[in-house]
Design an enzyme around this catalytic site. Structure first.
Site, PDB file in Angstrom:
ATOM      1  N   GLY A  94       0.828  -1.210   0.000  1.00 12.31           N
ATOM      2  CA  GLY A  94       0.000   0.000   0.000  1.00 12.31           C
ATOM      3  C   GLY A  94       0.855   1.249   0.000  1.00 12.31           C
ATOM      4  CG  ASP A 315       1.955  -1.271  10.697  1.00 10.44           C
ATOM      5  OD1 ASP A 315       0.772  -1.265  10.300  1.00 10.44           O
ATOM      6  OD2 ASP A 315       2.871  -0.682  10.095  1.00 10.44           O
TER       7      ASP A 315
HETATM    8  C1  S3P Z   1       2.768   3.158   6.594  1.00  7.14           C
HETATM    9  C2  S3P Z   1       1.711   3.701   7.243  1.00  7.14           C
HETATM   10  C3  S3P Z   1       0.685   2.903   7.909  1.00  7.14           C
HETATM   11  C4  S3P Z   1       1.162   1.483   8.181  1.00  7.14           C
HETATM   12  C5  S3P Z   1       1.840   0.870   7.003  1.00  7.14           C
HETATM   13  C6  S3P Z   1       3.026   1.715   6.558  1.00  7.14           C
HETATM   14  C7  S3P Z   1       3.718   4.077   5.923  1.00  7.14           C
HETATM   15  O1  S3P Z   1      -0.449   2.844   7.072  1.00  7.14           O
HETATM   16  O2  S3P Z   1       0.092   0.673   8.591  1.00  7.14           O
HETATM   17  O3  S3P Z   1       2.301  -0.430   7.330  1.00  7.14           O
HETATM   18  O4  S3P Z   1       4.834   3.663   5.577  1.00  7.14           O
HETATM   19  O5  S3P Z   1       3.349   5.239   5.737  1.00  7.14           O
HETATM   20  P1  S3P Z   1      -1.538   4.045   7.060  1.00  7.14           P
HETATM   21  O6  S3P Z   1      -0.796   5.281   6.920  1.00  7.14           O
HETATM   22  O7  S3P Z   1      -2.420   3.783   5.891  1.00  7.14           O
HETATM   23  O8  S3P Z   1      -2.253   3.885   8.370  1.00  7.14           O
END
Ligand code: S3P
Length: 433
Positions: A94, A315
Site C-alpha cells: 500500500g 502495525d
Molecule cells: C505506513 C503507514 C501505515 C502502516 C503501514 C506503513 C507508511 O499505514 O500501517 O504499514 O509507511 O506510511 P496508514 O498510513 O495507511 O495507516
C-alpha cells in the site's frame, strides 16, 4: 511455506532486525525525485521495498544495489520520471502505491498502478480524492478507487486538506504532490501518524513546517540527494519484544531500532501492561531517534488501546492482541477500524485465528476484546496472506501448549524474511516446512 512453532520456551538474547520498511520506501522515492545521488544504508531487503524499487526502475530511475541493504539511487531531479510502458506492479505494498500516486500526480503522462489480490481490495480514495483536487486525473475500479488505478498527472495546485483518517500514507502522498505544486500545501491530521516523510523531506532540503497536527510543504521544492541510514524496524522488533514481555523469565534486547514516538506506542502499551521496558544508547541517526530496547518478561495485565494511541500502534495491534491472550484481565482495542483495510482484515483474521488456539476473543466493528488467561492449545492456523498476521500467530503459538502450524507463511517475506531465524536465535522452537 508453513511455519511450525512449539510453545513454552523462554526467549533470551540480543537481536537485530532489518531496516525500517516505511523509511526504506521513502528513501528510495525521495532519492528518485531528488537531484544527484542518494545513498541508502541498511535499506530493508524484503518484497514490499523491492516493489518500490522495481516501480521506480520502470519509471526510468537508475538504482544500484537492489537486493542488498546498500543502495544508490540516481535521482532524476524533479518531475522527470519517464512513462512506464507496463503497468506498475506494487505487489502487496500500500505504501508503494499511495506514495507513488503522490509523485505521479505531477507527471503529465498516463500511469497504471496495480498490485496483488490483497492490494486490489484496498481503497485508494483517501489519496485519489485530494490528488484529483490538486489537478491529477485518477480513475479506480470502483467508487472507492480500488486498484488497478489509471492516472494522468498535470501541473498541480496546492491544497489545504483535512484527512478523515490518521494515515501516514495519505498524508505523505499529498505532501509528495505538494512538492511539485506552486505554493503551500497544508495537511491536517486527526491524530499523529508516523512522521518519517516530514523528517526525511527536511533532510533532502525541502521547506516543510509542522505545527501540532498540521504539516505545510512549500512547492516547488528542489530536493537534494543525501545519505539515509535506515534504523532497525520497530514493527519487526515488536514481535520478539512483545513475546518476551509475556513469557516468564524472558529478556530480549532489540539493537538499533527506531524509537520515533509516532511508532513506539507499543512500548507504552507493554509498560502499561506491566512489562519492564528499558531504552539504552539513545541517539539520533539521520533525523530519527534510535535506541537499543530491552524488554523483560513478567505477569502482564490487560490494557485499553484506543484513540490517539491507535495510529502509533497500528502495525503492532495483531501481536498485542496475541499476547493479550496471556495477560490477566481484559484487553480492549477500539477505534482501530483501519485494521479492516490493511493487507487483510486484521480484526477478522486475528479474531478467527486466535479462537482456533482457544483464546476468548470478541470481534468489535472497530477492534476486539481479548479475555486474558485462557489456556492456548497449539492448532493449525492461517495467515490470511498477511505478513503481520503470520508473525503475530507465531508469537501466539509460543504461548500455546504443543505445536502450532501457521499455513501460507511465505508472506513473512513482505517485511521480514529473517523472522524465523531471529525467533530461533532467541531460543524459540521454530521450523519452516
Ligand atoms: C505506513 C503507514 C501505515 C502502516 C503501514 C506503513 C507508511 O499505514 O500501517 O504499514 O509507511 O506510511 P496508514 O498510513 O495507511 O495507516
Amino acid at each position: 511455506m508453513k511455519l511450525i512453532v512449539r510453545g513454552k520456551a523462554k526467549l533470551r538474547g540480543a537481536f537485530s532486525v532489518p531496516g525500517d520498511k516505511s523509511i526504506s520506501h521513502r528513501a528510495l522515492l525521495l532519492g528518485a525525485i531528488a537531484t544527484g545521488e542518494t545513498r541508502v544504508e541498511n535499506c530493508l531487503v524484503a518484497e514490499d521495498v523491492l516493489s518500490t524499487a522495481r516501480c521506480l526502475q520502470q519509471l526510468g530511475v537508475q538504482i544500484d544495489g537492489i537486493g542488498t541493504p546498500s543502495i544508490i539511487v540516481h535521482g532524476v531531479g524533479g518531475a522527470n520520471l519517464k512513462q512506464s510502458e507496463e503497468p506498475l506492479d506494487c505487489g502487496n505494498s500500500g505504501t508503494t502505491m499511495r506514495l507513488l500516486m503522490g509523485i505521479l500526480a505531477a507527471h503529465a503522462f498516463e500511469s497504471w498502478l496495480t498490485g496483488d489480490s490483497s492490494l486490489q481490495k484496498r481503497p485508494m480514495d483517501r489519496v485519489a480524492i485530494p490528488l484529483q483536487r490538486m489537478g491529477a486525473k485518477i480513475e479506480g475500479r470502483t467508487e472507492r478507487f480500488l486498484p488497478p488505478i489509471r492516472m494522468r498527472g498535470s501541473k498541480l495546485r496546492p491544497i489545504e486538506w483535512a484527512l478523515p483518517v490518521a494515515s501516514a500514507q495519505a498524508k505523505s502522498a499529498i505532501l509528495l504532490a505538494g512538492l511539485f505544486a506552486d505554493g503551500t500545501t497544508l495537511v491536517h491530521e486527526p491524530a499523529p501518524s508516523r512522521d518519517h516523510t516530514e523528517r526525511m523531506l527536511q533532510a533532502f532540503g525541502a521547506k516543510i513546517f509542522v505545527k501540532e497536527l498540521t504539516v505545510a510543504v512549500v512547492g516547488p521544492a528542489k530536493l537534494k540527494g543525501t545519505t539515509v541510514i535506515v534504523p532497525g524496524d520497530p514493527s519487526s522488533a515488536a514481535f520478539f519484544l512483545c513475546a518476551a514481555a509475556v513469557i516468564p523469565d524472558s529478556e530480549v534486547t532489540a539493537l538499533g531500532i527506531s524509537v520515533n514516538p509516532t511508532r513506539s506506542g507499543y512500548l507504552e502499551v507493554l509498560k502499561q501492561m506491566g512489562a519492564t521496558v528499558l531504552l539504552h544508547n539513545e541517539r539520533i541517526q539521520g533525523g530519527e531517534p534510535v535506541a537499543d530496547v530491552t524488554v523483560r518478561g513478567g505477569k502482564l495485565k490487560g490494557a485499553t488501546i484506543s484513540g490517539d494511541l491507535i495510529p502509533r500502534t497500528i502495525d503492532e495491534l495483531p501481536v498485542l492482541a496475541a499476547i493479550a491472550t496471556n495477560a490477566e484481565g481484559v484487553t480492549v482495542i477500539r477505534d482501530a477500524q483501519e485494521l479492516r483495510v490493511k493487507e487483510s482484515d486484521r480484526i477478522a483474521a486475528m479474531v478467527s485465528e486466535l479462537r482456533k488456539l482457544g483464546a476468548q476473543v470478541e470481534e468489535l466493528p472497530d477492534g476486539m476484546v481479548v479475555h486474558g488467561g485462557s489456556k492456548l492449545m497449539g492448532a493449525e492456523v492461517q495467515s490470511h496472506g498477511d505478513h503481520r498476521v503470520a508473525m503475530a500467530l507465531a508469537i501466539a503459538g509460543l504461548l500455546a501448549e504443543g505445536e502450532t502450524v501457521i499455513h501460507d507463511a511465505d508472506c513473512v517475506a513482505i517485511s521480514f524474511p529473517q523472522f524465523p531465524q531471529v525467533l530461533a536465535s532467541l531460543g524459540a522452537e521454530v521450523e519452516m516446512a
